[in-house]
Design a protein around this motif. Structure first.
Motif, PDB file in Angstrom:
ATOM      1  N   UNK A 107       0.811  -1.218   0.000  1.00 56.31           N
ATOM      2  CA  UNK A 107       0.000   0.000   0.000  1.00 56.31           C
ATOM      3  C   UNK A 107       0.846   1.271   0.000  1.00 56.31           C
ATOM      4  N   UNK A 108       1.949   1.298   0.755  1.00 59.25           N
ATOM      5  CA  UNK A 108       2.813   2.474   0.772  1.00 59.25           C
ATOM      6  C   UNK A 108       4.198   2.118   0.233  1.00 59.25           C
ATOM      7  N   UNK A 109       4.453   2.395  -1.030  1.00 57.70           N
ATOM      8  CA  UNK A 109       5.784   2.112  -1.585  1.00 57.70           C
ATOM      9  C   UNK A 109       6.904   2.833  -0.847  1.00 57.70           C
ATOM     10  N   UNK A 110       6.673   4.082  -0.423  1.00 57.95           N
ATOM     11  CA  UNK A 110       7.743   4.795   0.295  1.00 57.95           C
ATOM     12  C   UNK A 110       7.997   4.163   1.658  1.00 57.95           C
ATOM     13  N   UNK A 111       6.951   3.642   2.278  1.00 55.76           N
ATOM     14  CA  UNK A 111       7.124   2.932   3.537  1.00 55.76           C
ATOM     15  C   UNK A 111       7.958   1.675   3.351  1.00 55.76           C
ATOM     16  N   UNK A 112       7.739   0.976   2.239  1.00 59.49           N
ATOM     17  CA  UNK A 112       8.540  -0.207   1.922  1.00 59.49           C
ATOM     18  C   UNK A 112       9.982   0.184   1.628  1.00 59.49           C
ATOM     19  N   UNK A 113      10.178   1.288   0.905  1.00 58.22           N
ATOM     20  CA  UNK A 113      11.534   1.750   0.612  1.00 58.22           C
ATOM     21  C   UNK A 113      12.301   2.006   1.906  1.00 58.22           C
ATOM     22  N   UNK A 114      11.640   2.623   2.884  1.00 56.15           N
ATOM     23  CA  UNK A 114      12.317   2.875   4.157  1.00 56.15           C
ATOM     24  C   UNK A 114      12.672   1.569   4.853  1.00 56.15           C
TER      25      UNK A 114
END
Length: 309
Positions: A107-114
């Motif tokens: 759902x949150x690609x930026x959350x996964x990137x972190x």
């Protein structure tokens, strides 16, 4: 915007052929509302003494959930009707970074990137492997339909009706991103995107590529890019801006304008947002408009869409 500020935040929701006659009243007001919300969420973290890294992630997460922008929910469709998401985040303190490409279910690609940055030994994960990692980390997922909107589907259908090999050459539906300086003087950058409408063959743009679409280094700048990804990759826009600041002693505005002129000279268009060690909060774009906003501890608070604002 080069005055010293003990914290600053700049966000963008994409640059492109964004002109008054192209946007409906709802599109204009909706985009401004989304930028305002993201700016408020990120600014609150910085105002309370929080980390730049937390602020940029939080701001980008807001924009990923907003269908007015091409990231997360509301992302552009690939030519085959799928949605593939890319994102990156970088910590200027250590130059640690994490990024993902070709995401379809997190759902949150930026959350996964972190999480890639903090919980894996790697920098860039893609496709099924990235999704497996996301599941192992217990991150929230969404069905493909959650990311889809009828407006983005219409844009793809309209494009394919004209030319089956077409893609969004005007880059009308841009990436989202945020850059920040926190009270401790640290910088961070984050970017998230659905890519370009009509992209094929698993195309990946500049957004998840560290040093191209996303870059942060406490010694120079934090940069998030939007626009013609292929050109931003070839120039290494994020790192190039940082190098001009660090090696030539240029201010962020001068460095950003020079690198964007180079992008234009090669045939690309787009924009960048930049903050520096002194809390500068600037943008530079070569398109008719860019969804953008900034706030600083010095009291600056600005939301804009068109080039003449």
């Amino acid at each position: 915007m080069n005055a010293m500020s003990d914290w600053s935040l700049v966000i963008h929701g994409g640059a492109g052929s964004i002109e008054r006659h192209r946007l409906t009243e709802e599109q204009d007001s909706g985009a401004r509302a989304g930028l305002t919300l993201a700016l408020g969420v990120g600014s609150a973290i910085l105002r309370d003494g929080g980390d730049a890294l937390d602020a940029v992630e939080a701001a980008v997460r807001v924009l990923e959930e907003d269908t007015h922008f091409n990231a997360g929910r509301g992302a552009a469709f690939s030519s085959d009707g799928s949605i593939e998401l890319d994102a990156a985040i970088m910590d200027g303190r250590t130059r640690a970074a994490g990024s993902v490409a070709g995401i379809t279910a997190t759902r949150s690609p930026v959350g996964l990137a972190r999480r890639v940055m903090e919980a894996s030994p790697h920098v860039l994960l893609s496709g099924d492997g990235a999704e497996r990692f996301a599941r192992e980390q217990g991150l929230a997922t969404a069905e493909p339909g959650w990311f889809e909107t009828t407006e983005r589907r219409r844009q793809l259908d309209e494009m394919l009706a004209r030319n089956v090999d077409a893609f969004d050459v005007d880059m009308k539906y841009g990436t989202v991103g945020a850059v920040a300086r926190d009270r401790a003087g640290h910088l961070a950058a984050a970017t998230s995107t659905g890519g370009v409408t009509g992209k094929r063959w698993g195309r990946i743009g500049d957004s998840p590529l560290i040093g191209a679409g996303t870059h942060a280094d406490d010694r120079s700048s934090a940069v998030s890019c939007t626009g013609s990804g292929e050109f931003f990759i070839r120039i290494g826009v994020g790192h190039e801006i940082a190098a001009r600041i660090r090696m030539l002693g240029e201010g962020p505005q001068i460095a950003a304008d020079a690198v964007m002129a180079e992008v234009r000279a090669l045939g690309g268009t787009g924009g960048v947002i930049v903050t520096g060690p002194h809390g500068e909060a600037i943008w530079s774009f070569t398109t008719p408009g860019m969804y953008r906003a900034r706030a600083t501890a010095a009291g600056v608070r600005e939301v804009a869409v068109y080039g003449d604002e």
